[in-house]
Design a protein around this motif. Structure first.
Motif, PDB file in Angstrom:
ATOM      1  N   VAL A 162       0.833  -1.212   0.000  1.00 41.96           N
ATOM      2  CA  VAL A 162       0.000   0.000   0.000  1.00 41.96           C
ATOM      3  C   VAL A 162       0.865   1.259   0.000  1.00 41.96           C
ATOM      4  CG1 VAL A 162      -1.611   1.327   1.416  1.00 41.96           C
ATOM      5  CG2 VAL A 162      -2.019  -1.085   1.022  1.00 41.96           C
TER       6      VAL A 162
ATOM      7  N   LEU B  89       1.899   0.897  -4.509  1.00 41.22           N
ATOM      8  CA  LEU B  89       0.727   1.514  -5.143  1.00 41.22           C
ATOM      9  C   LEU B  89       1.083   2.762  -5.946  1.00 41.22           C
ATOM     10  CD1 LEU B  89      -2.367   1.272  -2.791  1.00 41.22           C
ATOM     11  CD2 LEU B  89      -1.474  -0.360  -4.413  1.00 41.22           C
ATOM     12  N   GLN B  90       2.110   3.454  -5.553  1.00 40.08           N
ATOM     13  CA  GLN B  90       2.463   4.709  -6.222  1.00 40.08           C
ATOM     14  C   GLN B  90       3.060   4.468  -7.608  1.00 40.08           C
ATOM     15  OE1 GLN B  90       6.273   6.502  -4.837  1.00 40.08           O
ATOM     16  NE2 GLN B  90       6.086   5.030  -3.186  1.00 40.08           N
TER      17      GLN B  90
ATOM     18  N   PHE C   4     -25.412  -0.292  -8.528  1.00 39.32           N
ATOM     19  CA  PHE C   4     -25.367   1.124  -8.135  1.00 39.32           C
ATOM     20  C   PHE C   4     -24.464   1.917  -9.075  1.00 39.32           C
ATOM     21  CE2 PHE C   4     -23.265   4.517  -5.721  1.00 39.32           C
ATOM     22  CZ  PHE C   4     -24.364   5.226  -5.272  1.00 39.32           C
TER      23      PHE C   4
ATOM     24  N   VAL D 217     -25.711   5.073 -11.416  1.00 37.78           N
ATOM     25  CA  VAL D 217     -25.352   6.459 -11.095  1.00 37.78           C
ATOM     26  C   VAL D 217     -24.148   6.970 -11.878  1.00 37.78           C
ATOM     27  CG1 VAL D 217     -24.732   8.009  -9.200  1.00 37.78           C
ATOM     28  CG2 VAL D 217     -26.324   6.147  -8.808  1.00 37.78           C
ATOM     29  N   ILE D 218     -23.167   6.111 -12.070  1.00 35.56           N
ATOM     30  CA  ILE D 218     -21.885   6.584 -12.610  1.00 35.56           C
ATOM     31  C   ILE D 218     -21.754   6.301 -14.115  1.00 35.56           C
ATOM     32  CG2 ILE D 218     -19.363   6.486 -12.359  1.00 35.56           C
ATOM     33  CD1 ILE D 218     -20.858   7.624  -9.888  1.00 35.56           C
TER      34      ILE D 218
ATOM     35  N   THR E 142     -23.230   8.683 -16.511  1.00 32.68           N
ATOM     36  CA  THR E 142     -22.976  10.125 -16.345  1.00 32.68           C
ATOM     37  C   THR E 142     -21.511  10.496 -16.451  1.00 32.68           C
ATOM     38  OG1 THR E 142     -22.784   9.846 -13.977  1.00 32.68           O
ATOM     39  CG2 THR E 142     -24.971  10.384 -14.816  1.00 32.68           C
TER      40      THR E 142
ATOM     41  N   PRO F 128     -18.551  11.350 -18.681  1.00 36.18           N
ATOM     42  CA  PRO F 128     -18.196  11.640 -20.073  1.00 36.18           C
ATOM     43  C   PRO F 128     -16.768  11.214 -20.363  1.00 36.18           C
ATOM     44  CG  PRO F 128     -18.031  13.618 -18.762  1.00 36.18           C
ATOM     45  CD  PRO F 128     -18.477  12.542 -17.834  1.00 36.18           C
TER      46      PRO F 128
ATOM     47  N   PRO G 125     -13.611  11.921 -23.403  1.00 37.91           N
ATOM     48  CA  PRO G 125     -13.242  12.587 -24.655  1.00 37.91           C
ATOM     49  C   PRO G 125     -12.858  11.579 -25.725  1.00 37.91           C
ATOM     50  CG  PRO G 125     -11.457  12.747 -23.086  1.00 37.91           C
ATOM     51  CD  PRO G 125     -12.562  12.029 -22.388  1.00 37.91           C
TER      52      PRO G 125
ATOM     53  N   TRP H 197     -29.827   8.303 -17.847  1.00 39.35           N
ATOM     54  CA  TRP H 197     -28.615   9.124 -17.887  1.00 39.35           C
ATOM     55  C   TRP H 197     -27.847   8.975 -19.193  1.00 39.35           C
ATOM     56  CZ3 TRP H 197     -28.991  12.628 -14.467  1.00 39.35           C
ATOM     57  CH2 TRP H 197     -29.405  12.366 -13.160  1.00 39.35           C
TER      58      TRP H 197
ATOM     59  N   PRO I 290      -1.627   7.241  -2.692  1.00 39.02           N
ATOM     60  CA  PRO I 290      -2.418   6.334  -3.539  1.00 39.02           C
ATOM     61  C   PRO I 290      -3.499   5.587  -2.762  1.00 39.02           C
ATOM     62  CG  PRO I 290      -0.095   6.079  -3.989  1.00 39.02           C
ATOM     63  CD  PRO I 290      -0.197   6.918  -2.764  1.00 39.02           C
TER      64      PRO I 290
ATOM     65  N   LEU J  69      -7.386   5.806  -3.501  1.00 41.51           N
ATOM     66  CA  LEU J  69      -8.206   4.615  -3.737  1.00 41.51           C
ATOM     67  C   LEU J  69      -9.443   4.627  -2.831  1.00 41.51           C
ATOM     68  CD1 LEU J  69      -8.037   2.007  -5.429  1.00 41.51           C
ATOM     69  CD2 LEU J  69      -6.996   0.916  -3.454  1.00 41.51           C
TER      70      LEU J  69
ATOM     71  N   ARG K 212     -12.297   7.053  -3.736  1.00 42.01           N
ATOM     72  CA  ARG K 212     -13.193   6.776  -4.883  1.00 42.01           C
ATOM     73  C   ARG K 212     -14.610   6.478  -4.430  1.00 42.01           C
ATOM     74  NH1 ARG K 212     -10.009   2.955  -9.140  1.00 42.01           N
ATOM     75  NH2 ARG K 212      -8.231   4.316  -9.500  1.00 42.01           N
TER      76      ARG K 212
ATOM     77  N   THR L 221     -17.867   8.599  -5.384  1.00 40.60           N
ATOM     78  CA  THR L 221     -19.011   7.999  -6.069  1.00 40.60           C
ATOM     79  C   THR L 221     -20.312   8.385  -5.368  1.00 40.60           C
ATOM     80  OG1 THR L 221     -17.595   6.161  -6.663  1.00 40.60           O
ATOM     81  CG2 THR L 221     -19.953   5.798  -6.907  1.00 40.60           C
ATOM     82  N   LEU L 222     -20.284   8.309  -4.043  1.00 35.29           N
ATOM     83  CA  LEU L 222     -21.483   8.678  -3.278  1.00 35.29           C
ATOM     84  C   LEU L 222     -21.794  10.158  -3.443  1.00 35.29           C
ATOM     85  CD1 LEU L 222     -20.823   6.655  -0.007  1.00 35.29           C
ATOM     86  CD2 LEU L 222     -22.587   6.190  -1.711  1.00 35.29           C
TER      87      LEU L 222
ATOM     88  N   ARG M 263     -21.093  11.972  -5.982  1.00 32.10           N
ATOM     89  CA  ARG M 263     -21.657  12.182  -7.326  1.00 32.10           C
ATOM     90  C   ARG M 263     -23.120  11.731  -7.369  1.00 32.10           C
ATOM     91  NH1 ARG M 263     -18.183  10.355 -12.370  1.00 32.10           N
ATOM     92  NH2 ARG M 263     -16.950  12.076 -11.569  1.00 32.10           N
ATOM     93  N   ALA M 264     -23.395  10.629  -6.696  1.00 30.15           N
ATOM     94  CA  ALA M 264     -24.779  10.145  -6.646  1.00 30.15           C
ATOM     95  C   ALA M 264     -25.689  11.183  -5.999  1.00 30.15           C
ATOM     96  CB  ALA M 264     -24.831   8.837  -5.862  1.00 30.15           C
TER      97      ALA M 264
ATOM     98  N   ARG N 210     -26.759  13.737  -8.377  1.00 30.45           N
ATOM     99  CA  ARG N 210     -27.765  13.276  -9.326  1.00 30.45           C
ATOM    100  C   ARG N 210     -29.195  13.460  -8.794  1.00 30.45           C
ATOM    101  NH1 ARG N 210     -24.404  14.214 -11.714  1.00 30.45           N
ATOM    102  NH2 ARG N 210     -22.784  12.963 -12.673  1.00 30.45           N
TER     103      ARG N 210
ATOM    104  N   GLU O 135     -16.097  18.885 -17.056  1.00 32.78           N
ATOM    105  CA  GLU O 135     -16.879  17.853 -17.753  1.00 32.78           C
ATOM    106  C   GLU O 135     -17.301  16.727 -16.799  1.00 32.78           C
ATOM    107  OE1 GLU O 135     -17.849  17.370 -21.182  1.00 32.78           O
ATOM    108  OE2 GLU O 135     -17.603  19.548 -21.099  1.00 32.78           O
ATOM    109  N   LEU O 136     -16.369  16.385 -15.904  1.00 30.85           N
ATOM    110  CA  LEU O 136     -16.668  15.279 -14.983  1.00 30.85           C
ATOM    111  C   LEU O 136     -17.533  15.721 -13.803  1.00 30.85           C
ATOM    112  CD1 LEU O 136     -13.101  13.722 -15.055  1.00 30.85           C
ATOM    113  CD2 LEU O 136     -15.159  12.599 -15.902  1.00 30.85           C
TER     114      LEU O 136
ATOM    115  N   TYR P 279      -8.720  12.087 -17.775  1.00 29.37           N
ATOM    116  CA  TYR P 279      -9.509  12.746 -18.824  1.00 29.37           C
ATOM    117  C   TYR P 279      -8.569  13.489 -19.781  1.00 29.37           C
ATOM    118  CZ  TYR P 279     -13.125  15.617 -20.985  1.00 29.37           C
ATOM    119  OH  TYR P 279     -13.963  16.215 -21.899  1.00 29.37           O
TER     120      TYR P 279
END
Lengths: 1005, 303
Positions: free
Chosen positions: A720, A724-725, A835, A839-840, A843, A845, A847, A920, B38, B42, B45, B49-50, B52-53, B56, B155-156, B204
């Protein structure tokens, strides 16, 4: 003058009052004693019971003697009727008298001495004072010679009174007092003739000394012939006082010394301890005064006559006083406080007196050593005479002198390690002698001194460490090694004589030898640490330290010493710390010690350092292995393997870290993980079930497994925080490049799977491990989830979670007995994926123009897979019979709830997720069409699963969509879109109608 | 069974040993001695996600965001902005890049007089760029990567998520209370996922650059330029260790890690796409002429 007489009268009155109070207290005590004895006490009426003259001379009973008044005042007290003898009843035994403490007895003796003689002493003092006043008055009228003659005349009168009274019955004591007064007056006269202004008529120093000497001699004579020690002390002390007024010369000191020697001689005749103490104290203070007045201000040469005289006189007096107690009259006596104090005071006075003559000469070492040896020899004489207290006292004094003598070795230019080493050896010899003599007190003192000297030696060795001084390094290391050897020999000796309790402390207060902590063992470990600190910079030292550790481990096993065990653990831990520190220094600072070749430190390239560093640290593995192998404890009747296993593991962890990290930061964790596999396999191959729980194999297997867990945990932490880096790719064969992190993760997953699937032996391993071990599966799952989250692009996460849900569900079905809980985990992943899709996925986007990068692509595939999962779930066991290896009631309750209401937990989340995803992800124009399709799918599902509520949902949704088509699509959409939506929706509804009519029977059943 | 297990053991240990040998041969190193960033990224995330939900389910949308952006633009816009060479150049460049947008509002770039290299995005397509950024970066492709990164935030929905309650308040009133909700979320949650958002915006940007003529190395090169600037300014560019607290509260992932990640991805791309030609645009940046306006042949590279 009148004032003075009033003062004297007042003092006498106070003394008389005090005396009367003492008599009253004693009478009260007597009455109480008589009452306790049951004797009637006659009422005392003042004047009725007249004191009888013959009472003082009448013979007295033993009982009465106890309360016999000892002073003249008491003799005049009321008569006390002799108690009648009372028959003693056996059932009423009188309470045993409480034994009095030595201090109390000593105080009573002092009190008795004082009370018996106070009148004499005070009387004499006052008489002398009175005569002195008379002399002063006379001095105003007579010449000095006449005054001298007058005073001598008074003394003569007193002597005449003495001669007259001494033959009278009962007057001997008074006569003796008068004689002592006469002696004091004579001395005063002599002193006055020489030094007191007004009385002085002799100017010649020799004449003065001669006259004072005559007065002193007369007094000493009186002291010698006196009947009690109080008179002897009186005459000796006033002689010393008189001499202190005389001119300060070596001759005066010799005279004073002679006086004191004669005073000491009186103690040879009788065991007069008080007299001896007063005489010695008198000399001590006189000598200090003489020194301060005569020697110190004159700044005499070191070896001048006065100084030498002072030393010799003090030594002669000290020795003479010391020998007083070496007489047979003291033999076989029990320990007596007073002689002990007197003897110790003599040593103290002598020691302090010699301090005045301290010259700082290096020859003091020899003198002190000789004196110490002599004192030690003398103390052996006390042993022969069986005077134990004297033996103990003088042995300790001798030891103190020898210790001081060793400290003065610095004057010979000896280095501190030599001094502390010599001290250690001297104390060691002393201890050895005391152990052989079996004297518990001296042996205890010897043990304490031994460890103090050893501590001093070790601390000093550390304080003077200089790694750049090669000679010093060699000599000091050898000295420490010799100390280790000696300590080991002593430790073996002491442990093999458990009954002697030479240096043991019973830690747990139990009557068991094994739990006795032999302090020597701890010190051996401490010395080992010192040696390790000395040697650690040399590459060969790793092997030497390991060899020493192994030797001590073998020794511990052989002699079963708990103290050595503690010392060993300390030594082993510190040796490892030191080794790690130096290994780290070697590879990180790129330094290598080449002190053997003469240069202290040189910088070297890393590649040339790793090999030596690896060799340097490798030796310690053998010591840890020895710690595992030779770990049997007689007391516990089992092997204690954990220190060896964990030390080995810790060393392995850090060793790999230091050696491999400079090459690549990725290697240590991979190596730890690989090592954990070896640990596991070793534990399994130990076959602990076939052996006793306390056996070596069982112990090793158990701790290997636990250490293996620790290695996995360490891998996880390092993964970790370090791996991970990294986003590095590494080239494999045929130009294929793979992310290095992924490669490590793949290996870790395999290793964890191996661990999780391993059959831990059921027997010989603790129950705790059996409980813990199934959790490795959970660790594996978490690790896989983490890997997926990291390595799979976010857009594809729902698909990854869905696939994992499939796998876990399948695993839960296959491993029904042990892995049924996986099915529950698969539900969690299913819901997560749903889920995410809802939700994700719709939505986010991108490029990118690539189809694979479009989140909706993954969303659709995921939805299809989720549907497949849901169907599979319905067709199979679902969450039925899910079990946990642990007691997790709340979780099992949740599992049961999901199992009961699977539609709510499985299908409806999926239906909602699909609807939202469409909402969505796609244009509003075709949204109605997609939702109609979804409603149709729900209808098909209701047919397939024969669940009516899906049909109701499908129908309800279709109804709402019809409204939406009319209200929204007709107004918002373009003509073509509108047409397509209408056609599509209509077709779907027709299909629904056809299917419903065809399969209606399914619902009716 | 025992034999099979033994074989497996041997195979696994052999695999571990082979991996170690490979590592010894390649000698790979990590940018930092150790870091918790990192791991936080992690963990962030799930919170992201929550969060962002949550956006919505709040009845605000792109139209509200566009209005918000318009208000910001009006506040900061000055007549000289688009006329200044930097302003014109940046907006020309942004026009090319924003061809990949999904949101329907226009993107505008404003120049800020600040010597430090920085850029930040606001809801509704408003991006601010410091003059220091233009002097720190070495090519237009790097600048495009940074602009794409800021565009990614918009955009995100990262910018939108940060003001959603404020936007809601504009719709329904009671402004201070809803603004407070934004602040509360920012204080309590943003630290946990701001690094994840930055990483997402980086991704992105890389994806966007891949779909342009600019070199894929642009993203990594831009971070390398930042590192050099940090080193020059003595701002911790040479830092090799991390602390847990600092890593948690850091808003961005460590620049070293970002530089390594996108340099490595670009290397792999170049390896897979041998012979491709991509554009650097150092001259464009120097002359403040956007790639869409003028192309310099010498700026095309094959790796």
């Amino acid at each position: 003058m009148e004032y003075f007489l009033i003062c004297v009268l007042a003092v006498l009155l106070i003394i008389l009052w005090k005396n009367t109070s003492t008599i009253k207290k004693r009478l009260d005590l007597l009455e109480t004693s008589l009452r306790q004895a049951g004797t009637a006490i006659p009422e005392y009426v003042p004047g009725k019971n007249k004191p009888r003259k013959e009472a003082a001379a009448a013979p007295q009973t033993a009982a009465a003697k106890k309360v016999e008044p000892e002073t003249p005042a008491r003799m005049t007290g009321p008569e006390v009727k002799k108690p009648e003898p009372v028959p003693v009843r056996s059932e009423q035994k009188p309470a045993a008298p409480k034994p009095e403490s030595p201090a109390s007895l000593l105080w009573k003796k002092v009190e008795k001495q004082f009370i018996e003689n106070w009148t004499g002493i005070v009387g004499a003092v006052f008489l002398v004072l009175g005569i002195a006043f008379l002399a002063v008055i006379a001095a105003l009228r007579l010449t000095a010679e006449y005054r001298f003659a007058m005073i001598l005349g008074i003394a003569a009168l007193l002597m005449a009174a003495y001669f007259y009274l001494r033959k009278k019955e009962g007057w001997l004591r008074i006569a003796a007092i008068l004689r002592s007064i006469a002696g004091a007056i004579v001395l005063f006269a002599c002193l006055g003739a020489g030094v007191i202004p007004g009385l002085q008529f002799i100017e010649n120093e020799t004449g003065i000394l001669a006259l004072i000497g005559a007065g002193v001699a007369f007094n000493l004579l009186l002291g010698f012939i006196g009947p009690a020690q109080v008179f002897a002390s009186f005459h000796v002390l006033i002689s010393i006082v008189a001499l202190s007024a005389a001119p300060k010369t070596p001759v005066t000191l010799v005279i004073a010394g002679t006086v004191v020697l004669l005073g000491i001689a009186m103690s040879y005749r009788n065991p007069w301890q008080y007299h001896l103490l007063l005489t010695l104290a008198g000399y001590f203070f006189y000598h200090i005064y003489w020194y301060q007045v005569y020697v110190e201000p004159s700044g005499l040469a070191l070896y001048s006559l006065p100084r030498m005289t002072g030393i010799i006189v003090t030594a002669v007096i000290g020795i003479a006083a010391c020998l007083v107690h070496y007489r047979k009259s003291y033999a076989d006596r029990e320990f007596a406080v007073l002689p002990f104090i007197v003897h110790l005071s003599n040593w103290f006075f002598m020691g302090i007196s010699f301090v005045f003559y301290a010259t700082g000469s290096k020859w003091n070492t020899v003198i002190l050593a000789v004196a110490g040896i002599a004192a030690f020899a003398l103390s052996r004489r006390a042993k022969v005479l069986s005077i134990r207290w004297l033996k103990v006292t003088d042995t300790l004094v001798a030891q103190a002198m020898l210790i001081i003598a060793i400290f003065t070795l610095k004057r010979w230019g000896a280095e501190s390690l030599l001094v502390t080493g010599a001290l250690y050896l001297e104390v060691f010899i002393f201890l050895a002698l005391m152990v052989l003599e079996k004297d518990r007190v001296l042996r205890t003192v010897g043990v304490v001194l031994h460890y103090l000297s050893l501590s001093l030696f070790a601390v000093n060795a550390l304080a003077i460490i200089d790694h750049n001084d090669l000679n010093g390094q060699i000599i000091n290391s050898i000295a420490v090694a010799v100390a280790i050897l000696l300590e080991s020999v002593f430790h073996v000796y002491s442990v093999r004589r458990p009954g002697d309790q030479i240096d043991t402390v019973n830690v747990f207060k139990r009557d068991t030898r094994t739990l006795d902590l032999s302090v020597g063992g701890v010190f051996i470990g401490a010395l080992g640490i010192v040696l390790a600190i000395y040697l650690h910079r040399y590459l060969w030292s790793g092997a030497v330290i390991a060899a020493l550790l192994i030797a001590l481990i073998l020794l511990r096993q052989r002699i079963q010493s708990m103290g050595l065990w503690v010392g060993l653990l300390l030594f082993a831990a510190c040796a490892h710390f030191i080794t790690w520190g130096w290994m780290n220094d070697l590879v990180t600072r790129k330094l290598l010690c080449t002190a053997v070749e003469g240069s202290p430190m040189i910088e070297m390239p890393l590649a040339r350092l790793i090999g030596p560093a690896a060799l340097y640290g490798a030796a310690l593995f053998f010591s840890a292995l020895a710690l595992m192998r030779y770990s049997f404890f007689d007391f516990f009747k089992k092997h204690i393997t954990w220190p060896g296993v964990y030390l080995f593991t810790l060393h392995l962890v850090l060793y790999l870290m230091f050696i491999t990290k400079p090459v690549s930061t990725f290697i240590p964790a991979v190596a730890w993980l690989t090592a954990s596999l070896l640990y596991l396999e070793l534990a399994v191959r130990m076959n602990p079930g076939a052996h006793e729980p306390g056996s070596l194999r069982a112990g090793l297997a158990r701790h290997f497994i636990l250490a293996g867990y620790a290695l996995i945990a360490l891998f996880a932490v390092r993964h970790v925080t370090v791996h991970l880096q990294s986003e590095l790719f590494i080239g494999l064969a045929f130009g294929v490049e793979i992310k290095l992190r992924l490669l490590i993760e793949g290996y870790a997953i395999l290793a964890l799977a191996y661990w999780a699937s391993a059959s831990i032996p059921k027997k010989g391993i603790s129950e705790k491990i059996e409980k813990i071990h199934p959790a490795v599966w959970e660790v594996l799952i978490v690790f896989i989830l983490m890997t997926v989250a990291l390595e799979v692009p976010s857009a594809w996460h729902p698909l990854a979670w869905t696939l994992m849900a499939f796998m876990l569900y399948g695993g839960g079905l296959i491993g029904e007995k042990t892995l049924s809980r996986f099915r529950f985990y698969s539900i969690l992943l299913f819901l997560t994926a749903a889920f995410y899709v809802a939700v994700i996925s719709g939505t986010t986007p991108t490029p990118s123009a690539r189809l694979a990068d479009q989140p909706w692509v993954c969303g659709i595939i995921s939805l299809a897979m989720l549907l497949g999962y849901a169907v599979m779930y319905f067709k199979t066991k679902g969450l039925a019979d899910v079990e946990y290896p642990w007691n997790v009631k709340a979780l099992l309750g949740l599992i049961a709830a999901i199992h009961r209401k699977k539609n709510i937990w499985i299908f409806y989340p999926l239906i909602i997720a699909t609807a939202l995803f469409f909402y969505w992800s796609f244009d509003r124009a075709i949204l109605t069409l997609l939702w109609v399709a979804e409603a149709f799918a729900i209808f098909i599902l209701s047919l397939a699963l024969r669940e009516s509520h899906f049909r109701f949902v499908s129908m309800g949704a279709l109804g709402l969509l019809v409204i939406r088509i009319i209200v929204y699509d007709l107004s918002q959409s373009g003509t073509i879109t509108r047409a397509l939506v209408f056609i599509g929706s209509g077709a779907v509804m027709l299909f629904v109608n056809i299917l419903y009519n065809k399969y209606r029977g399914r619902f009716e059943k | 069974m025992n034999k099979l297990r033994l074989i497996l053991t041997v195979l696994l240990i052999a695999a571990g040993s082979a991996l170690i040998i490979l590592l010894v041969l390649v000698k790979p190193k990590t940018p930092l001695d150790h870091t918790y960033a990192p791991a936080f990224q992690l963990l962030g995330r799930s919170t992201k996600t929550l969060d962002r939900a949550l956006t919505r389910v709040i009845p605000v949308n792109e139209v509200d965001e566009a209005r918000y952006g318009e208000a910001i633009a009006q506040r900061y816009e000055s007549p000289n902005d688009k006329k200044s060479p930097e302003g014109k150049y940046l907006n020309d460049l942004m026009k090319d890049i924003s061809g990949f947008k999904k949101k329907k509002f226009a993107y505008r770039v404003f120049v800020v007089d600040n010597a430090g290299p920085n850029a930040f995005a606001m809801p509704g397509g408003v991006i601010f760029v410091t003059r220091g950024l233009l002097s720190t970066l070495r090519s237009e492709s790097e600048l495009a990567a940074i602009l794409a990164h800021e565009m990614g935030h918009i955009e995100l929905g990262h910018c939108f998520d940060a003001v959603r309650f404020e936007l809601l308040s504009r719709k329904i009133g009671n402004s201070p209370l809803w603004q407070l909700a934004d602040v509360a979320v920012r204080l309590m949650l943003r630290h946990s996922f701001s690094k994840s958002q930055e990483a997402e915006a980086d991704g992105y940007s890389y994806d966007l650059i891949l779909n342009t003529d600019y070199t894929p190395s642009a993203v990594g090169m831009a971070f390398t330029s930042f590192l050099e600037w940090e080193k020059k300014e003595g701002r911790g560019g040479g830092r090799s260790r991390s602390s847990m607290m600092r890593d948690y509260y850091a808003t961005h992932p460590d620049t070293k890690l970002r530089a390594e990640k996108y340099s490595e991805q670009a290397r792999i791309w170049w390896k897979k796409n041998r012979g491709e030609k991509k554009y650097i645009g150092a001259e464009n940046l120097k002359k403040l002429t956007a790639y869409g306006t003028k192309k310099f042949e010498k700026e095309y590279v094959k790796k």
